[in-house]
Every structure is written in structure tokens, then in C-alpha cells.
Design a protein around this motif. Sequence first.
Motif, PDB file in Angstrom:
ATOM      1  N   CYS A 164     -12.103  -9.389  -3.592  1.00 59.43           N
ATOM      2  CA  CYS A 164     -13.531  -9.038  -3.676  1.00 59.43           C
ATOM      3  C   CYS A 164     -14.139  -9.475  -5.001  1.00 59.43           C
ATOM      4  O   CYS A 164     -14.588  -8.659  -5.818  1.00 59.43           O
ATOM      5  N   GLY A 191     -12.922 -10.910   0.625  1.00 56.90           N
ATOM      6  CA  GLY A 191     -12.527  -9.749   1.410  1.00 56.90           C
ATOM      7  C   GLY A 191     -12.357 -10.034   2.882  1.00 56.90           C
ATOM      8  O   GLY A 191     -11.898  -9.163   3.636  1.00 56.90           O
ATOM      9  N   SER A 210      -9.264  -4.886  -3.893  1.00 54.63           N
ATOM     10  CA  SER A 210      -8.509  -5.152  -2.663  1.00 54.63           C
ATOM     11  C   SER A 210      -7.389  -6.159  -2.904  1.00 54.63           C
ATOM     12  O   SER A 210      -7.159  -7.057  -2.105  1.00 54.63           O
ATOM     13  N   HIS A 216     -17.631  -5.190  -3.850  1.00 54.00           N
ATOM     14  CA  HIS A 216     -17.591  -4.716  -2.474  1.00 54.00           C
ATOM     15  C   HIS A 216     -18.978  -4.772  -1.834  1.00 54.00           C
ATOM     16  O   HIS A 216     -19.995  -4.440  -2.464  1.00 54.00           O
ATOM     17  N   ARG A 258       0.815  -1.220   0.000  1.00 46.93           N
ATOM     18  CA  ARG A 258       0.000   0.000   0.000  1.00 46.93           C
ATOM     19  C   ARG A 258       0.845   1.265   0.000  1.00 46.93           C
ATOM     20  O   ARG A 258       0.315   2.364  -0.149  1.00 46.93           O
TER      21      ARG A 258
END
Length: 432
Positions: free
Chosen positions: A66, A276, A62, A70, A30
Motif C-alpha cells: 500500500c 494492495g 499490508s 490505504h 499472519r
Amino acid sequence: MTAEARFAGSRAWHERASSVLAGGVSSQFRAFGVFHPMHYTRADGARMWDVDGNELLDFTLSQGPCILGHSHPELVARVQAAVAKGQLFAGQHAEEVLLAEALQRLIPCAEKLRFTSSGSEAAQACIRIARAKTGRQRILKFDGHYHGWLDSVAWNVAPPGNAGDAPVPWCAGIAESAAADIICLPWNDLDAVRRTMDAHGQEVAAIITEPVMCNQGCIEPLPGFLQGLRAICDEHGSALIFDEIITGFRIGLGGAQGHYGVTPDLALFGKALGSGFPLAAIAGREAWMAPLEAGRTYHAGTMNGNNACIAAGLATVEILERDDALRRIATLGAALRDGLAQLGAKHGIALRVQGPGPMFHMGFSTLARATEFRHVAADDKAAYHAFCQAMLLEGVRLIERGLWYVSAAHTEDDIAFTLAAADRSLAGLPRT
């Protein structure tokens, strides 16, 4: 509006996060934001909203999990109902058995299963099982393949071009002693595998591989490659381990092993399995799972099989089967993949877009087809970074290393919107 102004809130939150989180993030992946690490407030279907109120069409999903999109309402309701009965029993419960039965029915190698929380954990469990059964220590893996962040497999994840034959650690801090137990080879080179196993097969507990090299280039196996690995492992008594963290439930409900018709001895599933939620599965043939079943080797975890994650996994499998979602995902993904390739040709830009469709890779390269890591490593990363910046300003969120994911929540209109955005973005890129 400038990019700086449009994403000012995310920058401010990143600066604040940097005072309390190492690097301002909770996962190193990230840290590589298109402009800077982004902060989000909510997500629904195929879209996300950041702290600045920007609506973004999402093809990162993600980093892949997912698959339903979402906040799928049925998935959320199933998880809420499970948590209302108790978030963690640290004991067995019925839904865990139901999910295992479903996976056993769908996955060719899944004669026995165990649940855990992450792909990194599942990879370590498979390796431990293989070592316990064979009495051997060494593991053979492939350049560019990612099997988690732990020391035993964090080698040649992105090796430099001058690496030579010695394994290269992924980053600082990896135990140098782990190098003695790892062999790294180019992906799709069956002759190299055969030569190495003829020389060292009696030392090799397992060959571990992504059946599609998803993390670097989304490279499919050459004809006969997976079949060749199967035969070599059989000859030398080594385990064949498929890392299906990405391919599982994305390329098919039976994973890549069902798609390509090659059954491994052990496999690990995750990402899309939990849609997720932190859920992974270890699946294996009964003979290879025997050391685990007999208690000769251990796999443990307080959070394993927790109520919320198992409910998410069971809901995901049922929805994917019931709604024929994978066929739609494959169709939309192929249309997007092929459309991007056509746009490259339209603008006279050398693009390589390849992969099965539900996931694929886009890179700026004159090489029409990549078959191993060195081909992808030579891509023009700066050009793709500029493309990602332009697409974010168009309202499309992408993974900067070139991997695209499509979900059941994406629509034909989303694909058309994205291709129009890509058309404008490619047209605006500087020419060299």
C-alpha cells in the motif's frame, strides 16, 4: 487497560477463525501476531482500525503493497470504474497495454512484459524462462533472500548458523529433489559468487537476487556487488534476475535497477505495483523473453491482467509520477529511520537502523552495519518483540521481523507521533 482487554475482540475472532482456517490465518506470516493475530475492520490513509475500535498508525502497509496508503480515493474510483465494465475478460484489454507501455518506459530491462497475480508466480516464470533459454537447470540464490513460497526457491530463507554448504529447506514438505537445482551463497560476497560460477557456471541458468536484501535486514548491496553479478552472468551466459517485488516503485519508478544503474536480464515486480491489489509483472530484455514470446515455454493464469488489478496498477504509476510521491516517501522514511537511531543512542540501547528510507530495518544489535544474513540472524528478536508490543499499545502497527514501510499517506506529524511513541517504548523496555 491491559493488552488482553484492549485486543479482546481480535483474540475472540482468532479463536473463531482457528476452527475453520488452518492456524486461524490465510498466510503463515499472519500467524505471528505481536500479541495474537489481529482482525481489522477498515483502513484509510496511514491508519487502520481493528475489531476493538483501536486506531493504529500503520507501518506494515499490508507487508509493503500500500505505497499510496490505504483506500486512496482516486485508486478506489479507478478500480470501481474498471470492475463496472467487467471484472475478468480472460482476454486482452486496452488498460493492460497502457500499463505495459508505462512500465516499459520506466523500467530499464522492460523491453517485453507479462502480467501475473503474485510475486511467487512471477519468480517461477523468470526461472522457467532462464532455463528455457540456457538449457540449464541450476539456480543461484542468496541466504536470507525470499523469492516466494514455492519449492524451487524456498531454500536458505532463514538458514541456521550451523547450516554448512548444503541448502536448507524453509519448512517441512518441500521436495528434497529441488535441492539439487539450487545453490545458496552469502549475500554481498562477490568472491564466493565468482568461485562458485567458475566451478559450476555451465550448469547455472540464473542468479536471482533481491537488489536490496529487503526481507532480512534491508541490506543494500556493497559498492560493486550488483555490477559484479552483472559481469559474472555475462561471462557465463547466465541470466541475472532482480526480484524487485519490494524495491520496485518504492526505491524508484525504475526500480533498484534504475537506482543503482545495473540492468538485469529479467525482473519481477509486485507489491507496490498494485497498491494492495494482487498484481505482479515479469519484465525482461527481448532476447531473454524470446522463449516466452515464441511459445517455447509457457506462462499462464486465468486471473492474469484482470480488470481491477490492471486499473490499480495504472492508477498507482500515474499517481506516483504526477504527485512526486516517492521523493516525499524517501524524505519521511529517512527522518523516521534516523530518528529511531538517535533514540537508541539517547536510551543507551544498541540499535541498528539501516535501509534506503522508503523501507528500512530496525534491529537490536551491537553490530552497527549488517551486510549479510548472519548479521541479522544474530539480532535480539525478543527485545524487538517487546518493542513491537509496546508500540502497538501506543497505537503504532509494525512488522515483527523489523521491516518498516512508509507510504505517501504518512505525514510529518505521523513521523513525530511515531518517534514520541518509540521514545516512550524504548524507555520502558527491560534492561539486561
